[in-house]
Scaffold this motif. Structure first.
Motif, short mmCIF file in Angstrom:
data_model
loop_
_atom_site.label_atom_id
_atom_site.label_comp_id
_atom_site.label_asym_id
_atom_site.label_seq_id
_atom_site.Cartn_x
_atom_site.Cartn_y
_atom_site.Cartn_z
N ALA A 16 0.78 -1.15 -0.07
CA ALA A 16 0.03 0.00 -0.14
C ALA A 16 0.88 1.28 -0.16
CB ALA A 16 -0.83 0.11 1.15
N CYS B 239 -0.36 4.76 -0.96
CA CYS B 239 -1.49 5.23 0.10
C CYS B 239 -0.98 5.94 1.11
CB CYS B 239 -2.02 3.63 0.52
SG CYS B 239 -3.18 4.06 2.04
N SER C 44 -9.99 10.45 -0.18
CA SER C 44 -9.69 10.17 -1.52
C SER C 44 -10.30 11.34 -2.66
CB SER C 44 -10.50 8.66 -2.04
OG SER C 44 -10.33 8.63 -3.45
N LYS D 219 -4.45 8.93 -2.09
CA LYS D 219 -5.01 7.34 -2.14
C LYS D 219 -5.35 6.61 -0.83
CE LYS D 219 -2.02 6.61 -6.30
NZ LYS D 219 -0.97 5.52 -6.79
N PHE E 226 -4.78 -0.86 -5.75
CA PHE E 226 -4.54 0.89 -5.93
C PHE E 226 -4.79 1.32 -7.20
CE2 PHE E 226 -3.49 0.73 -1.38
CZ PHE E 226 -4.24 2.01 -1.07
N GLU F 230 -7.57 3.66 -9.08
CA GLU F 230 -7.33 4.84 -9.48
C GLU F 230 -7.69 4.92 -11.16
OE1 GLU F 230 -6.28 7.56 -7.98
OE2 GLU F 230 -6.17 6.53 -5.89
#
Ligand SMILES: Cc1ncc(C[n+]2csc(CCOP(=O)(O)OP(=O)(O)O)c2C)c(N)n1
Ligand code: SF4
Lengths: 279, 382
Positions: free
Chosen positions: B22, B27, B73, B78, B160, B164
């Motif tokens: 992450a 993140c 977000s 993230k 992720f 996105e």
């Protein structure tokens, strides 16, 4: 008048297809006006304001105005706001909720946001009913009142929203009615200016449902009721407990200093990074 | 030439690998609520994120956690949360919101035995259907499923990226065994890893139409505060983001939400196959059960049985094309699962009676062992 027109053009979304959804005579529009004037008066840039709402008649408010706007889920607006404030603490984060939104389904989030003292302004439109779903009793409906879901009379006692906010840890708590529009604008301006968790309870009127349920048929009657039952906090000191129970105490009820969560978090990041570099 | 040295090997728990992945994926926001067996992810995040300049917050419940994640977000970070089955149930309303408002976020569900509080410390795979259909309303979703520490690392980064790329919540569906097992792994150097960034608008704010998709089906997404003031709502909305009930506008929106994923189904066929090219009986498995299955396949091959394994890494959208290919080449398919038969239903659906599907189910809090799978293989082998 000129000034008001100027604000309408400045803040209402020209791209939004009007009309709005509120009933004629609803108090929410008066709050929207006060909120816009308070933001304008504070000199905040439109890009720096995030206006967030939950679900209900009050939840539709952000749709119409030209800020970063977010219409979330019923009762959870403060949770989204918490993420937004922490992701970018320089934003002015303002949350608008109904009384059901904030103190029934969202009651847990409300007390914890207050306890954290995170930099969010909560504006709670207390119309003492669930407006959007048709006038059921809410956590602020008076005891004994017959509503669409308490046909035999409400068996529950109402919350004092400001008292709840104070005890949970909010650092600024104020109340106004929509009748007292100038005061409303003033306390919203003060609330937005605070660093910690600020709460403004707005006693408003739902003419369509609550008005009918308490036997006040018109918005004018309901606003007169607000005028006649409100007492300034400065004057409230002279009244006895029993007298006060029937009154709406308006003005600034709490204004204290305490470190705000997002400020402490920024310090924590700085400290962690310093320690990391020292290794 | 890069050579891996012995010292590149590290001992890592599945949950730790997830956190590493992450952080590499970028993140910078985590909100969560403690729950076994997902708590390790949260505790790691509380240590690591502030050092990386990110935000960690422990919220008052799982509903609040996902709310905060979505808010962060929308503000450009993230963001992720992790929970286990009961907490995952609480998150469903906000998963639905994130699908509708197209907010990227990653949700880890470390499945434990259910129903209800069930078996807090024991593994299960009972949330396969909840991950697909738990949130209300017809919505697309992506669900990835790691079976090892390394895959947990790898799929977290990919979660992720997908989130996105498509502006959709991505669920990492794992189980207690995968999250808690410590394994020695060699993680690739970060310059070999692909990390995707959110596409931002490149037009001036006054030209920006937030839910207009002319190019990819996935509109570019600015962060709150960047000058693109727009409206986000869970109500059905028009291309400007404003509530609408016009059937043409609603229809267009929902169609786009689905088609932005369905047009790329072929890119989401992620699986490992082991000796499945000539297998008479093929196992379709996922998560920690796939590891028992691999063991069983090896033993069965030693005994001369032509069996193979397909390990699915994407559970939803269901890898129809891949599965059909193996259904056509096998006489029978075995689907072992730590539930009463959730993914096997999907296998049966795409098989449409063309291949005999045998299930092996276990819901008593113990893992499905290689021996049990081997026994099943021997029983059904033609
Ligand atoms: C999870 C969930 N439960 C129930 C509802 C239905 N609902 C919509 S608005 C509302 C009550 C609104 O009352 P209040 O918060 O007081 O706001 P008002 O409409 O009076 O402004 C309810 C119960 C919902 N949208 N979501
Ligand atoms: S139902 Fe009540 S609260 Fe809702 S818009 Fe109408 S008057 Fe206002």
């Amino acid at each position: 008048m000129k000034e008001r027109e100027h604000l309408i053009y400045k803040y209402l979304r020209s791209s939004k297809r009007f009309p709005h959804i509120w009933c004629p005579g609803c108090g929410i529009g008066i709050l929207l006006g006060a909120l816009i004037r308070a933001i304008d008066g504070g000199g905040y840039g439109k890009d720096d304001v995030v206006l967030i709402s939950g679900i209900g008649c009050s939840g539709r408010l952000p749709t119409y105005v030209d800020f970063n706007t977010l219409h979330t889920t019923h009762g959870r607006a403060l949770t989204f706001a918490t993420g937004i404030k922490l992701a970018n603490p320089s934003l002015k984060v303002i949350v608008v909720m109904g009384d059901g939104d904030a103190t029934a389904i969202g009651g847990n989030h409300f007390i914890h946001a207050a306890r954290r003292n995170i930099g969010i302004t909560s504006i709670i439109i207390n119309n003492q009913t669930y407006g959007m779903t048709g006038g059921q009793f809410s956590p602020t409906t008076p005891f004994g009142l017959k509503t669409s879901s308490s046909p035999h009379g409400n068996l529950e006692s109402p919350f004092d929203i400001c008292g709840l906010a104070r005890e949970a840890g909010a650092t600024f708590v104020a109340r106004s009615t929509v009748y007292h529009a100038r005061l409303l604008e003033e306390i919203i301006g003060m609330a937005i200016g605070k660093e910690g968790f600020s709460v403004v309870e707005v006693v408003s009127h739902c003419t369509t449902y609550f008005g009918r349920e308490i036997g006040l048929e018109s918005p004018v009657e309901m606003m007169k009721w607000q005028r006649d039952n409100a007492v300034r906090v400065e004057k409230a000191k002279d009244l006895g407990e029993e007298e006060l129970r029937q009154k709406i105490v308006i003005g600034v009820l709490v204004d204290r200093k305490a470190p705000a969560y997002h400020e402490m978090y920024e310090k924590l990041i700085a400290k962690c990074r310093l320690e990391d570099n020292a290794l | 030439m890069k050579r891996t040295r012995k010292s590149d090997r590290i001992l890592l728990q599945g949950s730790e690998a997830c956190v590493r992945g992450a952080l590499i994926a970028g993140c910078r926001f985590y909100a969560g609520y403690p729950i076994t067996p997902a708590t390790e992810i949260m505790e790691q995040m509380s240590r690591q994120l502030p050092k990386a300049g990110g935000v960690f917050i422990q919220m008052e419940d799982e509903i609040a956690s996902l709310g905060a994640v979505i808010g962060a977000s929308l503000t450009g970070l993230k963001s992720m949360t992790a929970t286990s089955s009961p907490g995952f149930s609480l998150m469903q309303e906000h998963i639905s919101f994130a699908c509708m408002a197209e907010v990227p976020c990653v949700i880890v569900d470390v499945m434990r035995g259910g129903p209800s509080t069930g078996l807090p410390t024991l593994p299960a795979q009972g949330d396969v259907m909840q991950a697909r259909w738990g949130a209300h309303g017809d919505h697309p979703i992506i669900v990835l499923c790691p079976s090892s520490t390394y895959e947990f690392f790898d799929l977290t980064i990919k979660a992720f990226n997908l989130s996105e790329r498509y502006r959709i919540p991505v669920i990492l569906l794992t189980d207690e065994v995968t999250a808690h097992t410590r394994e020695s792994v060699i993680l690739p150097p970060s310059d070999e890893l692909v990390v995707e960034e959110r596409r931002k608008p490149n037009v001036p704010p006054e030209w920006y139409t937030p839910y207009d998709d002319r190019q990819t089906g996935v509109p570019p997404m600015p962060a709150f505060g960047e000058g693109y003031r727009y409206h986000v709502t869970g109500l059905a909305h028009d291309i400007r983001g404003y509530p609408t009930t016009r059937s043409d506008e609603v229809g267009t929106l929902i169609d786009r939400l689905f088609s932005k994923i369905s047009k790329d189904f072929h890119l989401l066929q992620w699986f490992d196959s082991y000796q499945a090219d000539d297998s008479v009986v093929t196992i379709i498995a996922y998560g920690s059960v796939a590891r028992s299955a691999l063991h069983a396949v090896k033993e069965a091959r030693e005994k001369g049985l032509k069996v193979g394994l397909i390990k699915l890494k994407v559970l939803w959208p269901f890898m129809r094309h891949t599965v059909i290919r193996f259904l056509q080449s096998s006489a029978k398919v075995l689907v072992p699962e730590m539930n009463m038969g959730q993914l096997s239903r999907e296998v049966k659906r795409v098989s449409q009676g063309g291949c005999e599907i045998v299930t092996l189910n276990k819901v008593d809090g113990t893992m499905i062992s290689p021996k049990e799978i081997l026994r099943s293989l021997e029983d059904i082998y033609p």
